[in-house]
Enzyme design. Sequence first.
Site, PDB file in Angstrom:
ATOM      1  CB  ALA A  34      -0.939  -0.008   1.206  1.00 59.99           C
ATOM      2  CB  SER A  36       5.861   0.812  -2.201  1.00 58.34           C
ATOM      3  OG  SER A  36       5.137  -0.390  -2.326  1.00 58.34           O
ATOM      4  CG  ASP A 257      -2.833   1.437  -1.943  1.00 62.60           C
ATOM      5  OD1 ASP A 257      -3.265   1.679  -0.813  1.00 62.60           O
ATOM      6  OD2 ASP A 257      -2.467   0.296  -2.308  1.00 62.60           O
TER       7      ASP A 257
END
Length: 312
Positions: A34, A36, A257
């Site tokens: 999540a 990165s 994300d």
Amino acid sequence: MDVVTIGESMVLFTPESVGSMTYAAKFNKTIGGAESNVAIALSRLGHQVGWISLLGQDDFGIYLRNTIRGEGVDTSEVKFLSDCPTAVFFKERKMEGEPKVYYYRKGSAASKLTPNDIREDYIKQAKYLHITGITPALSASCLETVHHSIDIARKHGVQVVFDPNIRLKLWTKEEAAPVLRDIASKCDIVLPGVEEGTMLTGETNPEAIAKAFLSDVTTTVVVKLGKSGAYYGTASESGYVEGFVVEKVVDPIGAGDGFAAGFLSGMLRGYPVAESVKLANRVASFALTVPGDAEGYPYENQIDPSFVEVQR
């Protein structure tokens, strides 16, 4: 630095064939995680981002560091451990719907994060600190590290944004809820999905969920509503923002994300909250169109500026 984020990234293996993992024979290797994901998406949108983590001193760790660094993310605070592995996970392919995910991350390098791995000077230079509810689920030391990082950010006036990102394969609802409520209470911005909001507040209506999170500390809440878009609430304004229609959803994982990255990008650009949510919905829609976690995130020149009517 615009944003600093902290958390575990893993090597992702996805079968070439569609269907049960039982009969999969060949796999493609990519990355997932999540924090990165958010860092990569923000970097593609033109922002300066740093990612803090621990990786195993192995080929997978080197692959992750090199891939994330290659996306323009600063990895100078990433350390390698010789006695712990880099985590991996497997995600099945389905024609539609949420795919099954299998994690192999127990005892991983990132689960060994401690407050000593966090440099105050690194966090205080950022405008935002991004954290998720995944990191505190990895170990007691990771939970301590999250709180330590939040304390540093608040000390230096760095805005803290929190995505609960509840992973029930890591802990139970009963374990997660009090821990994540406590973390949320210390953050400036909270970005729950509607189901996560219900789990943490007991409310089912997006407006009630946002109201339950808002406080003197938490000044902005955005409740993600999937294809319906999102609801946002602050002390002075609130409203619904429609999502973008995606005719065929290839892979839903990574969209949340992308949403977080799009919202932060809008805030960094000085957009009003509603327009930041609109940008968040747009970035998330890109993630739905391709397999993989981060592969679909758009670059800045792929975002049509005309869809955001910015009122500065």
